[in-house]
Design a protein around this motif. Structure first.
Motif, PDB file in Angstrom:
ATOM      1  N   LYS A  73       0.813  -1.220   0.000  1.00 12.89           N
ATOM      2  CA  LYS A  73       0.000   0.000   0.000  1.00 12.89           C
ATOM      3  C   LYS A  73       0.846   1.270   0.000  1.00 12.89           C
ATOM      4  CE  LYS A  73      -0.468   0.078   5.056  1.00 12.89           C
ATOM      5  NZ  LYS A  73      -1.414   0.005   6.193  1.00 12.89           N
ATOM      6  N   ASN A  74       2.133   1.138   0.335  1.00 13.08           N
ATOM      7  CA  ASN A  74       2.993   2.318   0.437  1.00 13.08           C
ATOM      8  C   ASN A  74       3.934   2.495  -0.745  1.00 13.08           C
ATOM      9  OD1 ASN A  74       1.904   2.789   3.023  1.00 13.08           O
ATOM     10  ND2 ASN A  74       3.443   1.506   3.999  1.00 13.08           N
ATOM     11  N   ILE A  75       3.826   1.666  -1.762  1.00 11.14           N
ATOM     12  CA  ILE A  75       4.805   1.673  -2.850  1.00 11.14           C
ATOM     13  C   ILE A  75       4.878   3.022  -3.563  1.00 11.14           C
ATOM     14  CG2 ILE A  75       5.423   0.659  -5.080  1.00 11.14           C
ATOM     15  CD1 ILE A  75       5.991  -1.053  -2.504  1.00 11.14           C
ATOM     16  N   ASP A  76       3.742   3.623  -3.850  1.00 11.73           N
ATOM     17  CA  ASP A  76       3.764   4.920  -4.548  1.00 11.73           C
ATOM     18  C   ASP A  76       4.471   5.981  -3.710  1.00 11.73           C
ATOM     19  OD1 ASP A  76       2.472   3.906  -6.749  1.00 11.73           O
ATOM     20  OD2 ASP A  76       0.483   4.626  -6.172  1.00 11.73           O
ATOM     21  N   ASP A  77       4.186   6.011  -2.419  1.00 16.91           N
ATOM     22  CA  ASP A  77       4.824   7.000  -1.543  1.00 16.91           C
ATOM     23  C   ASP A  77       6.325   6.736  -1.427  1.00 16.91           C
ATOM     24  OD1 ASP A  77       2.406   8.240  -1.076  1.00 16.91           O
ATOM     25  OD2 ASP A  77       2.023   7.199   0.813  1.00 16.91           O
ATOM     26  N   ILE A  78       6.701   5.469  -1.302  1.00 14.83           N
ATOM     27  CA  ILE A  78       8.126   5.118  -1.197  1.00 14.83           C
ATOM     28  C   ILE A  78       8.861   5.510  -2.475  1.00 14.83           C
ATOM     29  CG2 ILE A  78       9.758   3.177  -1.098  1.00 14.83           C
ATOM     30  CD1 ILE A  78       7.728   1.763   0.755  1.00 14.83           C
ATOM     31  N   THR A  79       8.240   5.213  -3.614  1.00 12.68           N
ATOM     32  CA  THR A  79       8.858   5.551  -4.891  1.00 12.68           C
ATOM     33  C   THR A  79       9.093   7.054  -5.002  1.00 12.68           C
ATOM     34  OG1 THR A  79       7.788   3.661  -5.960  1.00 12.68           O
ATOM     35  CG2 THR A  79       8.609   5.410  -7.395  1.00 12.68           C
ATOM     36  N   LYS A  80       8.114   7.844  -4.588  1.00 15.78           N
ATOM     37  CA  LYS A  80       8.250   9.305  -4.662  1.00 15.78           C
ATOM     38  C   LYS A  80       9.359   9.798  -3.741  1.00 15.78           C
ATOM     39  CE  LYS A  80       5.623  13.599  -4.561  1.00 15.78           C
ATOM     40  NZ  LYS A  80       6.743  14.333  -3.943  1.00 15.78           N
ATOM     41  N   ARG A  81       9.414   9.267  -2.528  1.00 13.42           N
ATOM     42  CA  ARG A  81      10.452   9.705  -1.590  1.00 13.42           C
ATOM     43  C   ARG A  81      11.852   9.391  -2.125  1.00 13.42           C
ATOM     44  NH1 ARG A  81       6.863   7.836   2.507  1.00 13.42           N
ATOM     45  NH2 ARG A  81       8.000   5.858   2.714  1.00 13.42           N
ATOM     46  N   LEU A  82      12.019   8.204  -2.641  1.00 14.97           N
ATOM     47  CA  LEU A  82      13.327   7.811  -3.144  1.00 14.97           C
ATOM     48  C   LEU A  82      13.695   8.592  -4.404  1.00 14.97           C
ATOM     49  CD1 LEU A  82      13.226   3.947  -2.572  1.00 14.97           C
ATOM     50  CD2 LEU A  82      14.590   5.619  -1.325  1.00 14.97           C
ATOM     51  N   ALA A  83      12.707   8.824  -5.265  1.00 15.65           N
ATOM     52  CA  ALA A  83      12.966   9.591  -6.484  1.00 15.65           C
ATOM     53  C   ALA A  83      13.378  11.023  -6.142  1.00 15.65           C
ATOM     54  CB  ALA A  83      11.728   9.584  -7.374  1.00 15.65           C
ATOM     55  N   ASP A  84      12.706  11.619  -5.154  1.00 17.10           N
ATOM     56  CA  ASP A  84      13.052  12.983  -4.737  1.00 17.10           C
ATOM     57  C   ASP A  84      14.437  13.033  -4.094  1.00 17.10           C
ATOM     58  OD1 ASP A  84      10.613  13.828  -5.636  1.00 17.10           O
ATOM     59  OD2 ASP A  84       9.669  13.920  -3.647  1.00 17.10           O
ATOM     60  N   LYS A  85      14.755  12.017  -3.313  1.00 11.82           N
ATOM     61  CA  LYS A  85      16.027  12.005  -2.577  1.00 11.82           C
ATOM     62  C   LYS A  85      17.214  11.746  -3.481  1.00 11.82           C
ATOM     63  CE  LYS A  85      18.243   9.813   1.436  1.00 11.82           C
ATOM     64  NZ  LYS A  85      18.060   8.839   2.545  1.00 11.82           N
ATOM     65  N   PHE A  86      17.061  10.802  -4.419  1.00 11.91           N
ATOM     66  CA  PHE A  86      18.198  10.385  -5.234  1.00 11.91           C
ATOM     67  C   PHE A  86      18.093  10.812  -6.698  1.00 11.91           C
ATOM     68  CE2 PHE A  86      17.983   7.075  -1.818  1.00 11.91           C
ATOM     69  CZ  PHE A  86      19.136   7.459  -1.151  1.00 11.91           C
ATOM     70  N   LYS A  87      17.070  11.625  -6.996  1.00 15.42           N
ATOM     71  CA  LYS A  87      16.912  12.173  -8.346  1.00 15.42           C
ATOM     72  C   LYS A  87      16.750  11.083  -9.410  1.00 15.42           C
ATOM     73  CE  LYS A  87      17.611  16.056  -6.274  1.00 15.42           C
ATOM     74  NZ  LYS A  87      16.418  16.827  -5.831  1.00 15.42           N
ATOM     75  N   PHE A  88      15.977  10.054  -9.047  1.00 13.09           N
ATOM     76  CA  PHE A  88      15.651   9.031 -10.033  1.00 13.09           C
ATOM     77  C   PHE A  88      14.656   9.613 -11.032  1.00 13.09           C
ATOM     78  CE2 PHE A  88      18.057   6.329  -7.718  1.00 13.09           C
ATOM     79  CZ  PHE A  88      17.483   5.558  -6.720  1.00 13.09           C
ATOM     80  N   PRO A  89      14.673   9.130 -12.272  1.00 12.96           N
ATOM     81  CA  PRO A  89      13.609   9.533 -13.200  1.00 12.96           C
ATOM     82  C   PRO A  89      12.279   8.963 -12.730  1.00 12.96           C
ATOM     83  CG  PRO A  89      14.944   7.782 -14.147  1.00 12.96           C
ATOM     84  CD  PRO A  89      15.645   8.217 -12.892  1.00 12.96           C
ATOM     85  N   THR A  90      11.209   9.581 -13.134  1.00  9.77           N
ATOM     86  CA  THR A  90       9.877   9.114 -12.747  1.00  9.77           C
ATOM     87  C   THR A  90       9.640   7.706 -13.284  1.00  9.77           C
ATOM     88  OG1 THR A  90       9.010  11.365 -12.765  1.00  9.77           O
ATOM     89  CG2 THR A  90       7.403   9.572 -12.901  1.00  9.77           C
ATOM     90  N   ILE A  91       9.167   6.823 -12.426  1.00  6.92           N
ATOM     91  CA  ILE A  91       8.836   5.457 -12.844  1.00  6.92           C
ATOM     92  C   ILE A  91       7.358   5.426 -13.179  1.00  6.92           C
ATOM     93  CG2 ILE A  91       8.777   3.035 -12.176  1.00  6.92           C
ATOM     94  CD1 ILE A  91      11.043   3.605 -10.227  1.00  6.92           C
TER      95      ILE A  91
END
Length: 255
Positions: A56-74
Motif C-alpha cells: 500500500k505504500n509503494i507509490d509514496d516510497i517511490t516518490k520519496r526515493l525519487a526525490d532524494k536520489f533524483k531518479f527519473p519518474t517510474i
C-alpha cells in the motif's frame, strides 16, 4: 552485504515469509548454520534501514526515493494490471537502487494474500517473466497465500496439549472438515456468526488464544516437510519451492 527485499501486506507477513526462508536455507544448504545467516544477508525494505515495504505504500516510497536520489519518474506500464503494475514499479526501483546506490540487492520476495483474487498471482508472474533476464540479475520470488497468510499458519498448527486438541475437535465438528488440513476451504471474511469459523483469522485466533507466540510456532517450529505436505492448496508448498529454486543458488554460491 547481500540484501533480499521483502514486499508484504503487514509485518506478520514479513515475519512468516522470512523465517520460513531462513529455515529452508539452513535445511537445504549443508554448510549453513543458523548463526551464520546474519553475516550472509539481510532482509530489507526498499528504503535503507527498513526490514520490509508494504504494497500500500509503494507509490509514496517511490516518490520519496525519487526525490532524494533524483531518479527519473517510474511510470506505470499499460501492459500490467493491478498488482502487476506495482510489482513492475518495484523491480524498476530496485534496478535504480542497484546501480545508483550500489545496494547489493540479489532478490525480491513478493508476498501477497490472494483474498479470492487468483489474478493477483498471475499479474505478478507476468512481471517476473518480463524481467527474467534483467541485469544486474534479480531473483524474483512469489509467495501467494490462498486465501490469506493465516491459512499457512493453520497448515502448521499441531495441538500441543489436550485443551488445544479439544478446541480443534470442536471446530472440526462445526465445520465438518479439518481446518488445518483443508484451510483453503475457509473463504469467509466475516467475524459474525454463522460464518465466523469459516474465516481463517477467526480459526487461528480460536486455536492460539490470540497469542502471537503460539501462532509463530506454526511456521517457526513445525517440521518443514509437514508444511510442504499440508500447504499444497494454500500456496505454502509453492512458496517453499520458490525459495529452494531461486534463493538457495544465491546463498549456496557464497560458500
Amino acid at each position: 552485504m547481500i540484501e533480499f527485499v521483502v514486499i508484504v501486506e503487514s509485518s506478520a507477513d514479513a515475519r512468516t515469509a522470512t523465517k520460513l526462508a531462513d529455515r529452508i536455507l539452513v535445511q537445504k544448504i549443508d554448510w549453513l548454520e543458523p548463526e551464520m545467516l546474519q553475516h550472509l544477508y539481510q532482509w530489507s525494505g526498499l528504503e535503507a534501514e527498513t526490514d520490509n515495504s508494504c504494497w500500500k505504500n509503494i507509490d509514496d516510497i517511490t516518490k520519496r526515493l525519487a526525490d532524494k536520489f533524483k531518479f527519473p519518474t517510474i511510470r506505470s506500464n499499460g501492459k500490467f494490471k493491478s498488482d502487476g503494475q506495482s510489482a513492475n514499479k518495484i523491480i524498476k526501483l530496485i534496478s535504480f537502487l542497484q546501480y545508483k546506490q550500489k545496494r547489493e540487492i540479489k532478490a525480491v520476495i513478493f508476498m501477497r494474500d490472494l483474498d479470492n483474487q487468483p489474478e493477483r498471482k498471475k499479474h505478478i508472474e507476468q512481471v517476473r517473466s518480463e524481467h527474467i533476464n534483467q541485469q544486474p540479475k534479480l531473483a524474483i520470488i512469489i509467495g501467494t497465500a490462498d486465501k490469506m497468510r493465516e491459512a499457512w499458519v493453520l497448515n502448521g498448527f499441531i495441538p500441543s496439549n489436550q485443551e488445544e486438541t479439544q478446541i480443534l475437535e470442536d471446530i472440526k465438528t462445526e465445520l465438518s472438515f479439518d481446518p488445518c488440513k483443508e484451510s483453503h476451504r475457509l473463504r469467509s471474511n466475516s467475524w459474525e456468526e454463522p460464518d465466523r469459523m469459516r474465516n481463517p483469522k477467526a480459526v487461528v485466533e480460536k486455536l492460539t488464544g490470540g497469542q502471537m507466540e503460539r501462532e509463530q510456532q506454526c511456521w517457526e517450529e513445525t517440521n518443514l516437510e509437514h508444511l510442504r505436505e499440508k500447504g499444497v492448496q494454500t500456496g505454502l508448498t509453492a512458496y517453499i519451492n520458490e525459495i529452494e529454486e531461486r534463493l538457495i543458488p544465491i546463498i549456496g554460491s557464497a560458500e
